[in-house]
Design a protein around this motif. Structure first.
Motif, PDB file in Angstrom:
ATOM      1  N   VAL A  69       0.699  -1.125   0.072  1.00 11.93           N
ATOM      2  CA  VAL A  69      -0.166   0.038  -0.039  1.00 11.93           C
ATOM      3  C   VAL A  69       0.736   1.190  -0.009  1.00 11.93           C
ATOM      4  CG1 VAL A  69      -1.825   1.055   1.276  1.00 11.93           C
ATOM      5  CG2 VAL A  69      -1.606  -1.228   1.357  1.00 11.93           C
ATOM      6  N   HIS A  70       0.784   2.017  -1.073  1.00  5.70           N
ATOM      7  CA  HIS A  70       1.564   3.313  -1.194  1.00  5.70           C
ATOM      8  C   HIS A  70       1.075   4.289  -0.586  1.00  5.70           C
ATOM      9  CE1 HIS A  70       2.907   6.836  -3.360  1.00  5.70           C
ATOM     10  NE2 HIS A  70       3.768   6.495  -3.384  1.00  5.70           N
ATOM     11  N   SER A  71      -0.293   4.603  -0.938  1.00  6.31           N
ATOM     12  CA  SER A  71      -1.219   5.735  -0.377  1.00  6.31           C
ATOM     13  C   SER A  71      -2.671   5.467  -0.307  1.00  6.31           C
ATOM     14  CB  SER A  71      -0.744   6.903  -1.210  1.00  6.31           C
ATOM     15  OG  SER A  71      -0.811   6.480  -2.587  1.00  6.31           O
ATOM     16  N   GLN A 102       1.170   4.364  11.570  1.00  8.56           N
ATOM     17  CA  GLN A 102       1.413   5.583  11.362  1.00  8.56           C
ATOM     18  C   GLN A 102       0.247   6.404  11.532  1.00  8.56           C
ATOM     19  OE1 GLN A 102       2.503   6.165   7.042  1.00  8.56           O
ATOM     20  NE2 GLN A 102       2.392   8.292   7.160  1.00  8.56           N
ATOM     21  N   GLU A 103       0.484   7.710  12.051  1.00  5.50           N
ATOM     22  CA  GLU A 103      -0.521   8.611  12.341  1.00  5.50           C
ATOM     23  C   GLU A 103      -0.336   9.960  11.287  1.00  5.50           C
ATOM     24  OE1 GLU A 103      -1.763  11.543  16.062  1.00  5.50           O
ATOM     25  OE2 GLU A 103      -0.489  10.132  16.250  1.00  5.50           O
ATOM     26  N   ILE A 104      -1.640  10.297  10.881  1.00  5.68           N
ATOM     27  CA  ILE A 104      -1.428  11.495  10.040  1.00  5.68           C
ATOM     28  C   ILE A 104      -2.403  12.659  10.291  1.00  5.68           C
ATOM     29  CG2 ILE A 104      -1.995  12.012   7.438  1.00  5.68           C
ATOM     30  CD1 ILE A 104      -1.488   8.506   7.952  1.00  5.68           C
ATOM     31  N   THR A 105      -2.061  13.794   9.954  1.00  7.28           N
ATOM     32  CA  THR A 105      -2.775  14.775  10.266  1.00  7.28           C
ATOM     33  C   THR A 105      -3.249  15.591   8.830  1.00  7.28           C
ATOM     34  OG1 THR A 105      -2.127  15.057  12.688  1.00  7.28           O
ATOM     35  CG2 THR A 105      -3.196  17.075  11.710  1.00  7.28           C
ATOM     36  N   LEU A 106      -4.547  15.734   8.495  1.00  7.60           N
ATOM     37  CA  LEU A 106      -4.633  16.214   7.391  1.00  7.60           C
ATOM     38  C   LEU A 106      -4.932  17.747   7.402  1.00  7.60           C
ATOM     39  CD1 LEU A 106      -7.331  13.487   5.963  1.00  7.60           C
ATOM     40  CD2 LEU A 106      -4.788  14.046   5.178  1.00  7.60           C
ATOM     41  N   PHE A 131       5.792   3.907   3.087  1.00  8.52           N
ATOM     42  CA  PHE A 131       5.764   2.819   2.255  1.00  8.52           C
ATOM     43  C   PHE A 131       6.384   1.614   2.645  1.00  8.52           C
ATOM     44  CE2 PHE A 131       6.244   0.951  -2.516  1.00  8.52           C
ATOM     45  CZ  PHE A 131       5.081   0.128  -2.193  1.00  8.52           C
ATOM     46  N   VAL A 132       7.758   1.729   3.314  1.00  7.74           N
ATOM     47  CA  VAL A 132       8.259   0.773   3.989  1.00  7.74           C
ATOM     48  C   VAL A 132       7.518   0.023   4.938  1.00  7.74           C
ATOM     49  CG1 VAL A 132       9.537   2.077   5.582  1.00  7.74           C
ATOM     50  CG2 VAL A 132      10.639   0.015   4.771  1.00  7.74           C
TER      51      VAL A 132
END
Length: 322
Positions: free
Chosen positions: A204-206, A248-252, A270-271
């Protein structure tokens, strides 16, 4: 030899073409194959008349020189013609069959001519809200929709499968739905827990996440903070998600959302997502003071990573061309 045909030199080049051209037609051939030689002039004629830059690309793969590509697509007969739309295989023709090849390619050419080249639409009718990264494709069809498990979803909105709908969101098309809503909303607060299993191991890239807050309703917001967990066997409870480390944590940010398509591209490390059998997406909060977080579409971008053992190659078709 037609100058319109792209002769594949590497697996990376082939992957790049699959992501940059809406339709890719590929001739898997071998120099020792008589039927391959017999149908080659016909294939060249199709390429010369139907090639469209960025829309329809004709390629040839020498199976002896590129056994990695041959194995990836389980090519066991010569010639084999494969048709890809938006990076996914849609048709496979085994043998030197000009009639079948002509019908398949010309049908796609007609489809491409009548379709817009806009990034938010595809020739297969499958909507995508953002451009694909080079070398990767939309692999959302690998989602095991029968075993989805979402928590805190408002029952009056769409069900879990709504976000994987391949059609353009009704919020863009402005269509009047006569059935279920084609989006989901959170229920008691702005949090959502989404368990998304896959039919195989993916790279899964994105993610592409589409959200259209209801105009004039300040209570409906887009996702803001996301926590991702990979390879879980079931959905996490909200307490459990807070107690274990996320992958992973992401803030949009506001700038991440495309104004036209309502879509944010979520780039992953990606890794950390190289052999993924499932994802849990925890929407920690929404972007604003609203109590309901809305998601219209989720797209999984990457590689399927499935490879099968290559069997013995054989030639199929009229031997008179030898």
């Amino acid at each position: 030899m037609s100058s319109k045909i792209v002769h594949i030199e590497s697996a990376q080049q082939f992957s790049s073409l699959l992501s940059s051209s809406r339709i890719v037609v590929t001739d898997f051939y071998a120099d020792w194959c008589g039927p391959c030689k017999a149908i080659a002039p016909f294939y060249e004629q199709l390429a010369s008349s139907l090639t469209r830059p960025g829309q329809i690309t004709f390629t040839k793969v020498n199976t002896d020189n590129h056994k990695d590509i041959t194995q990836t697509y389980s090519i066991t007969a010569m010639p084999t013609f494969m048709v890809f739309k938006n990076g996914r295989e849609t048709q496979r023709i085994r043998g030197a069959d000009p009639k079948a090849l002509d019908a398949a390619v010309k049908s796609l050419a007609s489809e491409a001519e009548s379709s817009s080249a806009d990034a938010s639409s595809s020739s297969s009718g499958s909507w995508i809200g953002a451009s694909l990264p080079r070398g990767y494709s939309d692999i959302t069809d690998s989602v095991d929709q029968l075993n989805l498990d979402f928590l805190n979803v408002d029952s009056e909105a769409g069900n879990a499968r709504a976000v994987f709908n391949t059609a353009q969101p009704s919020a863009i098309s402005k269509s009047k739905s006569t059935g279920e809503k084609d989006w989901i909303e959170s229920d008691t607060d702005d949090q959502l827990m989404l368990y998304i299993p896959f039919n195989g191991a993916l790279k899964v890239h994105s993610l592409h996440i589409t959200s259209f807050p209801t105009e004039g309703d300040d209570d409906i917001v887009r996702p803001r903070t996301l926590k991702l967990y990979s390879n879980k066997s079931n959905v996490l409870s909200f307490d459990e998600a807070d107690s274990i480390p996320e992958t992973q944590e992401i803030t949009l940010q506001d700038s991440d959302w495309d104004a036209k398509t309502g879509t944010a591209k979520v780039d992953l490390r990606f890794v950390k997502f190289q052999n993924v059998s499932s994802l849990v997406i925890f929407v920690v909060d929404g972007d604003g003071d609203g109590e309901k977080t809305r998601i219209d579409r989720i797209k999984i971008i990457g590689e399927t990573g499935e490879k099968r053992a290559m069997g013995k190659l054989e030639k199929i078709g009229d031997e008179q061309g030898e």
